[in-house]
Scaffold this motif. Structure first.
Motif, short mmCIF file in Angstrom:
data_model
loop_
_atom_site.label_atom_id
_atom_site.label_comp_id
_atom_site.label_asym_id
_atom_site.label_seq_id
_atom_site.Cartn_x
_atom_site.Cartn_y
_atom_site.Cartn_z
N SER A 144 -6.18 -3.81 1.80
CA SER A 144 -5.15 -3.85 2.35
C SER A 144 -4.53 -3.10 1.62
O SER A 144 -4.25 -2.53 0.16
CB SER A 144 -4.47 -5.01 2.92
N VAL A 145 -3.85 -2.05 2.52
CA VAL A 145 -3.29 -0.76 1.69
C VAL A 145 -1.90 -0.97 2.48
O VAL A 145 -1.86 -1.06 3.53
CB VAL A 145 -3.25 0.57 2.30
N THR A 146 -0.62 -1.29 1.86
CA THR A 146 0.59 -0.26 2.42
C THR A 146 1.90 0.60 1.80
O THR A 146 0.95 0.40 0.23
CB THR A 146 1.25 -2.09 2.15
N THR A 147 2.05 0.53 2.30
CA THR A 147 3.34 1.48 0.91
C THR A 147 4.20 1.22 0.35
O THR A 147 4.30 0.07 0.46
CB THR A 147 4.40 2.67 2.13
N GLU A 148 4.96 1.57 -0.94
CA GLU A 148 6.06 0.77 -1.78
C GLU A 148 6.63 0.18 -1.04
O GLU A 148 7.17 -1.08 -1.29
CB GLU A 148 6.42 1.93 -2.54
N ASN A 149 7.55 0.46 0.50
CA ASN A 149 8.25 -0.24 0.88
C ASN A 149 7.34 -1.55 2.00
O ASN A 149 8.32 -2.17 2.94
CB ASN A 149 9.02 0.13 1.32
N GLY A 150 6.30 -1.58 1.56
CA GLY A 150 5.52 -2.77 2.72
C GLY A 150 5.36 -2.27 3.75
O GLY A 150 4.46 -3.37 4.79
N ALA A 151 5.20 -1.03 4.85
CA ALA A 151 4.58 -0.81 5.59
C ALA A 151 3.41 -0.80 6.06
O ALA A 151 2.43 0.35 5.32
CB ALA A 151 5.55 0.58 6.48
N PRO A 152 2.37 -1.47 6.49
CA PRO A 152 0.99 -1.39 6.68
C PRO A 152 1.05 0.23 6.59
O PRO A 152 1.19 1.37 7.88
CB PRO A 152 1.23 -2.54 7.84
N VAL A 153 -0.54 -0.01 6.18
CA VAL A 153 -1.10 1.62 6.07
C VAL A 153 -2.61 1.57 6.83
O VAL A 153 -2.64 1.95 7.39
CB VAL A 153 -1.28 2.57 5.20
N LEU A 154 -3.04 1.14 5.65
CA LEU A 154 -4.53 0.32 6.66
C LEU A 154 -5.05 -1.17 5.90
O LEU A 154 -4.48 -1.61 5.03
CB LEU A 154 -5.61 0.91 6.11
#
Length: 169
Positions: free
Chosen positions: A71-81
């Motif tokens: 699970s990957v998110t940006t630093e601010n928690g937005a889902p990436v994949l």
């Protein structure tokens, strides 16, 4: 475990976490290995989710039904994949890597340096093969370099319980 990176690139990891932590109850050696791998990974990595504008990213590794969930998110928690990676193709490498690491640890006090070096060369060869496979298996989702793949494989090795490798669970 979570840490902060000193790399300035937008295509990097800034944090790594696990669920469950190290496949359950880690011993002191596993905790040390995990801390070193996370520190090295966050200090220097290349992590570029395909078709994403840039991070830095937070990575969470979870073991679910014999699969590694990435699970990957940006630093601010937005889902990436979110990617489910079958561990079937890694099973032999994980078993071999675990065996050679245990052999090295058990032999450290009683073997000569040249014999220890031979065991360590075998460990590095398995590590290189596993990291190349990881790069290949993730290439459609995430671009990573060899050093990043090696450290991720170390973390995967620590996360996967022995029973899974033996087919017990």
């Amino acid at each position: 475990m979570t840490g902060t990176s000193t790399t300035s690139s937008r295509f990097r990891l800034s944090a790594v976490s696990f669920d469950p932590p190290l496949g359950g109850r880690p011993d002191a050696t596993q905790k040390c290995e995990q801390a070193a791998a996370v520190f090295d990974l966050l200090d220097n990595n290349r992590f570029a989710p395909v078709e994403h504008g840039g991070g830095p990213y937070r990575l969470r590794l979870t073991l679910v039904d014999k699969r590694l969930v990435i699970s990957v998110t940006t630093e601010n928690g937005a889902p990436v994949l979110r990617h489910h990676l079958s561990l079937t193709s890694f099973r032999r490498l994980l078993k071999d890597y675990r065996i050679v690491c245990e052999s090295f640890a058990n032999a450290e006090a009683r073997l000569t340096p040249d014999r220890l070096e031979a065991i360590d060369m075998g460990r590095r060869a398995i590590h290189d093969e596993a990291s190349a496979l990881l790069i290949q298996r993730l290439e459609s989702k995430i671009g990573i370099d060899q050093a990043t793949a090696r450290r991720l494989f170390t973390l995967i090795h620590l996360l996967v319980p022995q029973q899974l490798l033996e087919g017990v669970i």
